[in-house]
Motif scaffolding. Structure first.
Motif, mmCIF file in Angstrom:
data_model
loop_
_atom_site.group_PDB
_atom_site.id
_atom_site.type_symbol
_atom_site.label_atom_id
_atom_site.label_comp_id
_atom_site.label_asym_id
_atom_site.label_seq_id
_atom_site.Cartn_x
_atom_site.Cartn_y
_atom_site.Cartn_z
ATOM 1 N N LEU A 212 0.825 -1.206 0.000
ATOM 2 C CA LEU A 212 0.000 0.000 0.000
ATOM 3 C C LEU A 212 0.861 1.259 0.000
ATOM 4 C CD1 LEU A 212 -2.833 -1.040 2.486
ATOM 5 C CD2 LEU A 212 -3.071 -0.628 0.025
ATOM 6 N N ALA A 213 2.020 1.187 0.645
ATOM 7 C CA ALA A 213 2.928 2.333 0.653
ATOM 8 C C ALA A 213 3.581 2.542 -0.710
ATOM 9 C CB ALA A 213 4.003 2.136 1.718
ATOM 10 N N ILE A 214 3.791 1.440 -1.428
ATOM 11 C CA ILE A 214 4.433 1.539 -2.743
ATOM 12 C C ILE A 214 3.465 2.043 -3.802
ATOM 13 C CG2 ILE A 214 5.513 0.204 -4.597
ATOM 14 C CD1 ILE A 214 6.668 -1.640 -2.465
ATOM 15 N N GLN A 215 2.237 1.516 -3.781
ATOM 16 C CA GLN A 215 1.280 1.889 -4.827
ATOM 17 C C GLN A 215 -0.146 1.866 -4.300
ATOM 18 O OE1 GLN A 215 1.798 0.145 -8.740
ATOM 19 N NE2 GLN A 215 -0.408 0.005 -9.052
ATOM 20 N N ARG A 216 -0.884 2.891 -4.668
ATOM 21 C CA ARG A 216 -2.303 2.933 -4.321
ATOM 22 C C ARG A 216 -3.056 1.879 -5.130
ATOM 23 N NH1 ARG A 216 -5.063 8.661 -4.988
ATOM 24 N NH2 ARG A 216 -3.428 9.072 -3.431
ATOM 25 N N PRO A 217 -3.989 1.171 -4.511
ATOM 26 C CA PRO A 217 -4.749 0.143 -5.252
ATOM 27 C C PRO A 217 -5.453 0.736 -6.472
ATOM 28 C CG PRO A 217 -5.139 -0.050 -2.903
ATOM 29 C CD PRO A 217 -4.370 1.223 -3.091
ATOM 30 N N PRO A 218 -5.266 0.150 -7.651
ATOM 31 C CA PRO A 218 -5.879 0.679 -8.878
ATOM 32 C C PRO A 218 -7.367 0.319 -8.975
ATOM 33 C CG PRO A 218 -4.645 -1.296 -9.369
ATOM 34 C CD PRO A 218 -4.424 -1.024 -7.918
ATOM 35 N N LEU A 219 -8.156 0.849 -8.060
ATOM 36 C CA LEU A 219 -9.574 0.477 -7.996
ATOM 37 C C LEU A 219 -10.338 0.914 -9.244
ATOM 38 C CD1 LEU A 219 -10.257 1.407 -4.254
ATOM 39 C CD2 LEU A 219 -9.713 -0.833 -5.221
ATOM 40 N N SER B 227 -9.494 0.748 -12.231
ATOM 41 C CA SER B 227 -9.311 -0.165 -13.372
ATOM 42 C C SER B 227 -10.223 -1.382 -13.271
ATOM 43 C CB SER B 227 -7.849 -0.616 -13.451
ATOM 44 O OG SER B 227 -7.506 -1.393 -12.319
ATOM 45 N N LEU B 228 -10.879 -1.563 -12.119
ATOM 46 C CA LEU B 228 -11.745 -2.718 -11.929
ATOM 47 C C LEU B 228 -13.126 -2.483 -12.507
ATOM 48 C CD1 LEU B 228 -10.966 -3.776 -8.245
ATOM 49 C CD2 LEU B 228 -10.105 -4.809 -10.344
ATOM 50 N N ARG B 229 -13.695 -3.518 -13.065
ATOM 51 C CA ARG B 229 -15.089 -3.504 -13.472
ATOM 52 C C ARG B 229 -15.926 -4.091 -12.345
ATOM 53 N NH1 ARG B 229 -13.683 -6.325 -19.284
ATOM 54 N NH2 ARG B 229 -12.479 -4.582 -20.169
ATOM 55 N N ARG B 230 -17.209 -3.858 -12.402
ATOM 56 C CA ARG B 230 -18.069 -4.339 -11.320
ATOM 57 C C ARG B 230 -17.961 -5.854 -11.147
ATOM 58 N NH1 ARG B 230 -24.145 -2.240 -11.124
ATOM 59 N NH2 ARG B 230 -22.916 -0.331 -10.798
ATOM 60 N N GLY B 231 -17.870 -6.563 -12.259
ATOM 61 C CA GLY B 231 -17.773 -8.015 -12.177
ATOM 62 C C GLY B 231 -16.445 -8.510 -11.638
ATOM 63 N N ASP B 232 -15.437 -7.621 -11.605
ATOM 64 C CA ASP B 232 -14.127 -8.021 -11.091
ATOM 65 C C ASP B 232 -14.088 -8.072 -9.568
ATOM 66 O OD1 ASP B 232 -13.108 -8.136 -13.662
ATOM 67 O OD2 ASP B 232 -12.383 -6.065 -13.621
ATOM 68 N N ILE B 233 -14.964 -7.309 -8.918
ATOM 69 C CA ILE B 233 -14.875 -7.164 -7.461
ATOM 70 C C ILE B 233 -14.999 -8.496 -6.734
ATOM 71 C CG2 ILE B 233 -15.945 -6.098 -5.445
ATOM 72 C CD1 ILE B 233 -16.621 -3.698 -7.201
ATOM 73 N N PRO B 234 -16.015 -9.335 -7.050
ATOM 74 C CA PRO B 234 -16.075 -10.636 -6.356
ATOM 75 C C PRO B 234 -14.838 -11.492 -6.594
ATOM 76 C CG PRO B 234 -18.143 -10.168 -7.485
ATOM 77 C CD PRO B 234 -17.148 -9.164 -7.969
ATOM 78 N N VAL B 235 -14.257 -11.398 -7.791
ATOM 79 C CA VAL B 235 -13.070 -12.191 -8.107
ATOM 80 C C VAL B 235 -11.878 -11.696 -7.287
ATOM 81 C CG1 VAL B 235 -11.514 -12.947 -9.934
ATOM 82 C CG2 VAL B 235 -13.939 -12.608 -10.431
ATOM 83 N N VAL B 236 -11.721 -10.375 -7.165
ATOM 84 C CA VAL B 236 -10.619 -9.811 -6.391
ATOM 85 C C VAL B 236 -10.743 -10.204 -4.922
ATOM 86 C CG1 VAL B 236 -9.566 -7.665 -5.571
ATOM 87 C CG2 VAL B 236 -10.234 -7.894 -7.969
ATOM 88 N N VAL B 237 -11.954 -10.146 -4.397
ATOM 89 C CA VAL B 237 -12.173 -10.543 -3.009
ATOM 90 C C VAL B 237 -11.855 -12.031 -2.833
ATOM 91 C CG1 VAL B 237 -13.904 -10.831 -1.185
ATOM 92 C CG2 VAL B 237 -13.869 -8.737 -2.566
ATOM 93 N N ALA B 238 -12.324 -12.849 -3.773
ATOM 94 C CA ALA B 238 -12.037 -14.286 -3.703
ATOM 95 C C ALA B 238 -10.541 -14.547 -3.820
ATOM 96 C CB ALA B 238 -12.789 -15.017 -4.816
ATOM 97 N N VAL C 75 -9.288 -11.818 -14.095
ATOM 98 C CA VAL C 75 -9.220 -10.371 -14.276
ATOM 99 C C VAL C 75 -8.103 -9.959 -15.224
ATOM 100 C CG1 VAL C 75 -10.319 -9.761 -12.108
ATOM 101 C CG2 VAL C 75 -7.882 -10.215 -12.156
ATOM 102 N N GLY C 76 -7.272 -10.937 -15.625
ATOM 103 C CA GLY C 76 -6.307 -10.703 -16.692
ATOM 104 C C GLY C 76 -5.355 -9.556 -16.448
ATOM 105 N N ASP C 77 -5.103 -8.801 -17.489
ATOM 106 C CA ASP C 77 -4.091 -7.750 -17.438
ATOM 107 C C ASP C 77 -4.486 -6.559 -16.585
ATOM 108 O OD1 ASP C 77 -2.439 -9.199 -19.075
ATOM 109 O OD2 ASP C 77 -3.181 -8.281 -20.919
ATOM 110 N N ARG C 78 -5.738 -6.475 -16.159
ATOM 111 C CA ARG C 78 -6.131 -5.357 -15.294
ATOM 112 C C ARG C 78 -5.663 -5.560 -13.865
ATOM 113 N NH1 ARG C 78 -10.507 -6.724 -17.862
ATOM 114 N NH2 ARG C 78 -11.657 -7.439 -16.038
ATOM 115 N N LEU C 79 -5.167 -6.746 -13.534
ATOM 116 C CA LEU C 79 -4.746 -7.034 -12.167
ATOM 117 C C LEU C 79 -3.409 -7.759 -12.195
ATOM 118 C CD1 LEU C 79 -5.595 -6.882 -9.178
ATOM 119 C CD2 LEU C 79 -6.599 -9.123 -9.435
ATOM 120 N N THR C 80 -2.327 -6.998 -12.344
ATOM 121 C CA THR C 80 -0.995 -7.574 -12.379
ATOM 122 C C THR C 80 -0.047 -6.710 -11.560
ATOM 123 O OG1 THR C 80 -0.459 -6.337 -14.391
ATOM 124 C CG2 THR C 80 -1.323 -8.562 -14.686
ATOM 125 N N GLY C 81 1.097 -7.263 -11.259
ATOM 126 C CA GLY C 81 2.144 -6.499 -10.613
ATOM 127 C C GLY C 81 1.771 -5.986 -9.237
#
Length: 291
Positions: free
Chosen positions: A52-59, A61-72, A164-170
């Motif tokens: 969190l100190a290095i980078q703010r979460p790129p919220l 860039s997420l789509r609504r359908g990505d949220i359950p996947v990110v939580v999981a 979530v593919g390339d929207r959730l990397t690094g």
């Protein structure tokens, strides 16, 4: 004139795996002292603070359908971490890593277009049998079960990351999933941490968090800029062997001849599973190494 990198890409990848397994070996005394849930919660919490100190979460860039996947994905990270540390408190490090490795190996084989790829999880399983030596009659079944659960968590981690593919990397992925994992682990870890939190324990947990996941992430990121995913995946097959070596040197977990043969089978299966393999979604870090 081109300058040669001071450390080759394969050296960075091996360094990342060495850092992961060093963190695992150093976690054993803490597990014995406060338990696996507390150890997992503290390590994930400090790791989350760093990301969190290095980078703010790129919220955004997420789509609504990505949220359950990110939580999981965060919950899968917590499950994998807690189950792995629970196993580590019961069975040797090399055996724990080898059993956990069956998860991503099975996923890789299942995604392969060639049916014969399913041979490799079977070969690795044979290696695990040699490592656990069930004929000795003193197999720690809960430890094996927790290691297998960690493998399931790792497999789920890979599959969920690809959703979530390339929207959730690094770092962006870790600045979202690791905090979620820390919160999930807190439900078990915080109640057990009461009365055990000391400055020395917190400092040790912070060190473990730097060794895993912070340092491995940086090394993997640098390595993957200069090597293919298949090459990186092949090198990852060395991780059970590195775990076995750390267990022998730091934890006095001397392997038998049969266990050495077993770890060799696991490494060969892991490397062979990458031959001709392809990924449906390229995810530079989170598809390969869990937090």
């Amino acid at each position: 004139m081109t300058t040669r990198a001071p450390v080759p890409a394969w050296g960075l990848a091996v360094g990342a795996m060495a850092s992961v397994q060093l963190a695992s070996a150093l976690a054993v005394p803490m597990i014995d002292e406060v338990g696996a849930p507390v150890t997992a919660w503290l390590r994930l919490t400090f790791g989350a603070l760093v990301f969190l100190a290095i980078q703010r979460p790129p919220l955004r860039s997420l789509r609504r359908g990505d949220i359950p996947v990110v939580v999981a994905l965060g919950i899968a990270t917590a499950l994998m971490t807690m189950a792995f540390l629970e196993a580590l408190g019961r069975i040797p490090l090399g055996t724990t890593v080898a059993i956990e490795f069956l998860g991503p190996l099975t996923v890789a084989a299942a995604r392969s277009p060639r049916r014969r790829a399913l041979v490799w999880p079977g070969l690795a399983l044979a290696g695990v049998v040699l490592m656990t030596e069930p004929w000795q009659g003193d197999v720690d079944l809960p430890g094996v079960a927790f290691a297998a659960l960690a493998g399931v968590g790792w497999g789920l981690y890979i599959l969920l990351t690809q959703k979530v593919g390339d929207r959730l990397t690094g770092i962006g992925s870790l600045s979202m999933t690791v905090p979620i994992a820390a919160v999930a682990a807190a439900f078990v870890g915080v109640p057990q941490a009461a009365g055990h939190l000391t400055p020395a324990l917190l400092g040790e947990a912070a060190l473990l968090a730097l060794l895993m996941p912070v340092l491995p992430f940086v090394l993997e990121l640098l390595a993957l800029r200069r090597m293919t995913h298949t090459a990186f995946g092949t090198l990852m097959a060395l991780e059970p062997a590195i775990g076995l070596a750390y267990g022998a040197v730091l934890l006095s977990q001397t392997p038998s001849v049969g266990q050495l043969i077993g770890i060799t089978l696991v490494v060969v299966a892991g490397a062979a599973s990458q031959r001709g393999g392809r990924r449906q979604v390229e995810s530079p870090i989170s598809d390969l190494q869990p937090a």
